[in-house]
Enzyme design. Structure first.
Site, PDB file in Angstrom:
ATOM      1  N   HIS A  92     113.835 -30.689  39.056  1.00 43.09           N
ATOM      2  CA  HIS A  92     112.696 -30.786  39.977  1.00 43.09           C
ATOM      3  C   HIS A  92     112.129 -32.189  40.052  1.00 43.09           C
ATOM      4  CE1 HIS A  92     113.216 -26.636  40.592  1.00 43.09           C
ATOM      5  NE2 HIS A  92     112.132 -26.526  41.341  1.00 43.09           N
ATOM      6  N   ASP A 154     101.106 -26.789  37.818  1.00 43.05           N
ATOM      7  CA  ASP A 154     100.743 -25.865  38.910  1.00 43.05           C
ATOM      8  C   ASP A 154     101.885 -24.905  39.210  1.00 43.05           C
ATOM      9  OD1 ASP A 154      98.489 -27.329  39.093  1.00 43.05           O
ATOM     10  OD2 ASP A 154      99.019 -28.360  40.953  1.00 43.05           O
ATOM     11  N   GLU A 267      90.612 -28.313  39.750  1.00 44.02           N
ATOM     12  CA  GLU A 267      91.450 -29.219  40.548  1.00 44.02           C
ATOM     13  C   GLU A 267      90.681 -29.537  41.830  1.00 44.02           C
ATOM     14  OE1 GLU A 267      95.539 -28.333  41.234  1.00 44.02           O
ATOM     15  OE2 GLU A 267      95.996 -28.199  39.094  1.00 44.02           O
TER      16      GLU A 267
HETATM   17  P1  FAD Z   1     114.192 -32.518  35.459  1.00 46.30           P
HETATM   18  O1  FAD Z   1     113.763 -32.978  36.788  1.00 46.30           O
HETATM   19  O2  FAD Z   1     115.461 -31.800  35.378  1.00 46.30           O
HETATM   20  O3  FAD Z   1     114.208 -33.741  34.432  1.00 46.30           O
HETATM   21  C1  FAD Z   1     113.178 -34.707  34.426  1.00 46.30           C
HETATM   22  C2  FAD Z   1     113.496 -35.840  33.457  1.00 46.30           C
HETATM   23  O4  FAD Z   1     113.403 -35.357  32.127  1.00 46.30           O
HETATM   24  C3  FAD Z   1     114.914 -36.393  33.595  1.00 46.30           C
HETATM   25  O5  FAD Z   1     114.903 -37.753  33.264  1.00 46.30           O
HETATM   26  C4  FAD Z   1     115.694 -35.609  32.568  1.00 46.30           C
HETATM   27  O6  FAD Z   1     116.833 -36.312  32.122  1.00 46.30           O
HETATM   28  C5  FAD Z   1     114.665 -35.415  31.479  1.00 46.30           C
HETATM   29  N1  FAD Z   1     114.823 -34.164  30.765  1.00 46.30           N
HETATM   30  C6  FAD Z   1     114.972 -32.921  31.271  1.00 46.30           C
HETATM   31  N2  FAD Z   1     115.044 -32.023  30.274  1.00 46.30           N
HETATM   32  C7  FAD Z   1     114.920 -32.724  29.127  1.00 46.30           C
HETATM   33  C8  FAD Z   1     114.918 -32.365  27.755  1.00 46.30           C
HETATM   34  N3  FAD Z   1     115.051 -31.111  27.356  1.00 46.30           N
HETATM   35  N4  FAD Z   1     114.769 -33.353  26.845  1.00 46.30           N
HETATM   36  C9  FAD Z   1     114.633 -34.639  27.217  1.00 46.30           C
HETATM   37  N5  FAD Z   1     114.643 -35.033  28.489  1.00 46.30           N
HETATM   38  C10 FAD Z   1     114.781 -34.086  29.433  1.00 46.30           C
HETATM   39  N6  FAD Z   1     104.321 -31.935  37.205  1.00 46.30           N
HETATM   40  C11 FAD Z   1     103.115 -31.818  36.651  1.00 46.30           C
HETATM   41  O7  FAD Z   1     102.804 -32.508  35.678  1.00 46.30           O
HETATM   42  N7  FAD Z   1     102.200 -30.929  37.144  1.00 46.30           N
HETATM   43  C12 FAD Z   1     102.469 -30.104  38.182  1.00 46.30           C
HETATM   44  O8  FAD Z   1     101.636 -29.314  38.579  1.00 46.30           O
HETATM   45  C13 FAD Z   1     103.753 -30.192  38.775  1.00 46.30           C
HETATM   46  N8  FAD Z   1     104.099 -29.391  39.795  1.00 46.30           N
HETATM   47  C14 FAD Z   1     105.331 -29.505  40.367  1.00 46.30           C
HETATM   48  C15 FAD Z   1     105.652 -28.678  41.436  1.00 46.30           C
HETATM   49  C16 FAD Z   1     106.895 -28.766  42.040  1.00 46.30           C
HETATM   50  C17 FAD Z   1     107.231 -27.855  43.186  1.00 46.30           C
HETATM   51  C18 FAD Z   1     107.817 -29.742  41.587  1.00 46.30           C
HETATM   52  C19 FAD Z   1     109.135 -29.890  42.260  1.00 46.30           C
HETATM   53  C20 FAD Z   1     107.506 -30.585  40.532  1.00 46.30           C
HETATM   54  C21 FAD Z   1     106.255 -30.467  39.914  1.00 46.30           C
HETATM   55  N9  FAD Z   1     105.896 -31.274  38.833  1.00 46.30           N
HETATM   56  C22 FAD Z   1     104.651 -31.155  38.261  1.00 46.30           C
HETATM   57  C23 FAD Z   1     106.794 -32.334  38.358  1.00 46.30           C
HETATM   58  C24 FAD Z   1     107.600 -31.906  37.146  1.00 46.30           C
HETATM   59  O9  FAD Z   1     106.796 -31.977  35.991  1.00 46.30           O
HETATM   60  C25 FAD Z   1     108.787 -32.830  36.980  1.00 46.30           C
HETATM   61  O10 FAD Z   1     109.646 -32.629  38.044  1.00 46.30           O
HETATM   62  C26 FAD Z   1     109.510 -32.705  35.659  1.00 46.30           C
HETATM   63  O11 FAD Z   1     110.583 -33.592  35.715  1.00 46.30           O
HETATM   64  C27 FAD Z   1     109.978 -31.306  35.254  1.00 46.30           C
HETATM   65  O12 FAD Z   1     111.003 -30.816  36.019  1.00 46.30           O
HETATM   66  P2  FAD Z   1     112.379 -30.293  35.381  1.00 46.30           P
HETATM   67  O13 FAD Z   1     112.141 -29.420  34.219  1.00 46.30           O
HETATM   68  O14 FAD Z   1     113.124 -29.747  36.539  1.00 46.30           O
HETATM   69  O15 FAD Z   1     113.016 -31.629  34.822  1.00 46.30           O
END
Ligand code: FAD
Length: 515
Positions: A92, A154, A267
């Site tokens: 994400h 969120d 918020e």
């Molecule tokens: P990814 O996008 O898959 O990874 C993000 C980064 O972390 C990459 O660099 C990856 O290599 C690294 N990573 C992933 N897993 C691990 C792990 N286990 N150990 C070490 N590194 C790792 N953020 C907020 O703070 N508040 C919100 O309310 C919020 N709402 C969101 C709503 C939507 C619809 C979206 C799309 C995003 C939102 N986000 C929010 C952002 C979100 O926190 C980030 O996208 C975050 O990266 C988590 O997504 P993911 O788990 O898919 O991680």
């Protein structure tokens, strides 16, 4: 094994390389001896993310079964001359942060399920896998134990390891800090392939490095998340302001009141003073069954944008309704919102936390969920937020972004400065999240949206605002250096200690792989 890896890296032309990759995939899998699996063909998902702006094809999509598998993959990359490893949470990210161009992407969601509630010194914690989705953590904690994490995002189809590598911010952060402030222990696989358990007292350098560390120092395979008793329900309230000064004064008042004397969630967002369905008045009411937004209550002096403060108060089914009304009315009585522009509803706690899931379903149906999302997230100091409103919301964004434009205050003292995140200097700073949901050709092109983001950043720089990007994205190390400021040296030292060959999270584009 090294021979297999070298062949992955040094194949000749694209076609023969592809054939070699496919042929050697199962051999690589055998050589690594994983309990999980490796897919060299169906890598499509690993080269995509929610942002939809970047795409990089990896060599392989690895599905680790456990921490040992994660460590084996990292060690294999260490032995090669230039392989990198990206942990992918739920993809994400916006700007390819979880991708690895011709590297190994690890599907953290494939890891074996791990969930356990433990009590330490009277406090409950959930031990969860780094690849667990927060929505699953929520359901298991509430349904099994009537407990819940204190600090959220969120939207909950995000992984524990993914948000802890950034911060994890939502309407509870003013009270409990970001998610990174609500973790007692991590298990991390470092860039050296070591599996290390760390906490404030055990291997603290790695613990604080990994929190907010953008995946640079290790892969989080398990986290111990602080819990609290889960409420049954909450009252969810939105109130409207015409003036930014009044909106911010009330929001700041509420985030600085004592815990027992304020809301449990806060918020806010900016919306366009028009009848536009996604940017304007219709985006404010909570319940379609309720009376719609009546614009006759907006004063004639109001400008191009209006402000909505969103709060919630937890309660139990056994609480008397009139007692809840008394607390809500006392708190709202201190605020200066526009009379008659108040919207409220009572909701089950779990439904509230899953509220964005319902919007996801609608957005998927209309196609905007799968369209590109060049989102921009910033933290801006309280001392600059009024000017930010004047220049950015009232001018650059006066027509909206085709989705929510969040803005709400956070309290710096709840952020642990020992972690890897950097935030602005004031005790109160605002998160600004421009969550663009438009699909071209109905909305602007991706290029136009990216250009508008750059215009906003440029405006902040030119005006000298104290701000930081959240979920940052830069293309040069100079920019990263400027982002971290006086914390850059610490970040570099941490990299040298825990990932000296710069194998991990190449999609962040901070360090280059050392050969
Ligand atoms: P990814 O996008 O898959 O990874 C993000 C980064 O972390 C990459 O660099 C990856 O290599 C690294 N990573 C992933 N897993 C691990 C792990 N286990 N150990 C070490 N590194 C790792 N953020 C907020 O703070 N508040 C919100 O309310 C919020 N709402 C969101 C709503 C939507 C619809 C979206 C799309 C995003 C939102 N986000 C929010 C952002 C979100 O926190 C980030 O996208 C975050 O990266 C988590 O997504 P993911 O788990 O898919 O991680």
């Amino acid at each position: 094994m090294i021979a297999y890896l070298e062949r992955f890296v040094h194949g000749n032309d694209v076609e023969s390389r592809q054939a070699d990759d496919e042929e050697d995939c199962s051999s690589l899998c055998d050589a690594l001896d994983l309990q999980g699996s490796i897919d060299c063909v169906a890598t499509g998902l690993a080269g995509k993310d929610f942002g939809g702006v970047y795409s990089f094809k990896p060599l392989a999509f690895v599905k680790p079964a456990n921490s040992d598998d994660v460590a084996r993959v990292v060690k294999a990359a260490l032995q090669s001359s230039n392989l990198t490893v990206a942990a992918r949470g739920n993809g994400h990210s916006i700007n390819g942060q979880a991708m690895a161009d011709r590297g190994l992407v690890m599907d953290m969601r494939a890891m074996e399920d791990h969930f356990q509630v433990v009590w330490i010194n009277g406090t409950p914690y959930a031990d969860v896998s780094g690849g667990a989705l927060w929505e699953d953590v929520l359901k298991r904690c509430v349904l099994g134990f009537r407990l819940a994490p204190r600090s959220w995002t969120d939207y909950l189809s995000l992984t524990v390891g993914g948000t802890l590598s950034n911060a994890g911010v939502s309407g509870q952060a003013f009270r409990y800090g970001p998610q990174t402030s609500n973790v007692a222990e991590l298990e991390v696989v470092t860039g050296k392939g070591d599996i290390i358990v760390c906490s404030e007292t055990q291997n603290p350098q790695l613990f604080f490095a990994a929190l907010g560390g953008l995946g640079q120092f290790g892969i989080i395979t398990r986290a111990r998340v602080a819990l609290q008793p889960a409420p049954d329900k909450l009252r969810w309230i939105r109130v409207v302001y015409a003036e930014f000064e009044e909106f911010s004064r009330d929001a700041e008042l509420l985030v600085t009141l004592q815990e027992s004397d304020s809301f449990d969630y806060l918020e806010g967002f900016v919306f366009v003073n028009s009848d536009d369905p996604s940017n304007g008045w219709p985006s404010v009411p909570l319940d379609p069954q309720q009376a719609p937004f009546d614009p006759s209550h907006i004063p004639a002096t109001a400008g191009s944008v209006l402000y909505c403060l969103e709060v919630a108060l937890h309660y139990r089914n056994t609480d008397h309704p009139s007692a809840l009304d008394v607390v809500v009315n006392r708190l709202l009585g201190r605020l200066g919102f526009l009379p008659h522009l108040k919207f409220e509803m009572d909701l089950n706690y779990v439904e509230f936390l899953l509220r964005v899931k319902h919007q996801e379903e609608q957005a998927k149906a209309s196609g905007v969920w799968d369209a590109p999302h060049p989102w921009l997230n910033l933290f801006v100091s309280k001392s600059d937020i009024a000017d930010f409103d004047c220049h950015v919301f009232k001018k650059i964004l006066k027509g909206g972004v085709g989705g929510p434009m969040l803005i709400y205050p956070l309290t710096r003292s709840m952020w642990d400065t020992r972690t890897s995140m950097v935030v602005p200097k004031d005790e109160i700073f605002y998160i600004v999240a421009l969550l663009r949901f438009t699909a071209y050709p109905k909305g602007p092109s991706v290029e136009k949206m990216v250009a508008q983001n750059q215009e906003i950043i440029k405006c902040c720089v030119n005006k000298g605002f104290d701000f930081k990007l959240y979920l940052p994205h830069y293309s040069s190390q100079e920019e990263w250096k400027a982002h971290f400021g006086n914390q850059w040296a610490r970040f570099v030292e941490r990299k040298a200690s825990f990932d000296p060959l710069a194998i991990l999270a190449p999609g962040q584009k901070i360090f280059s792989r050392i050969r």
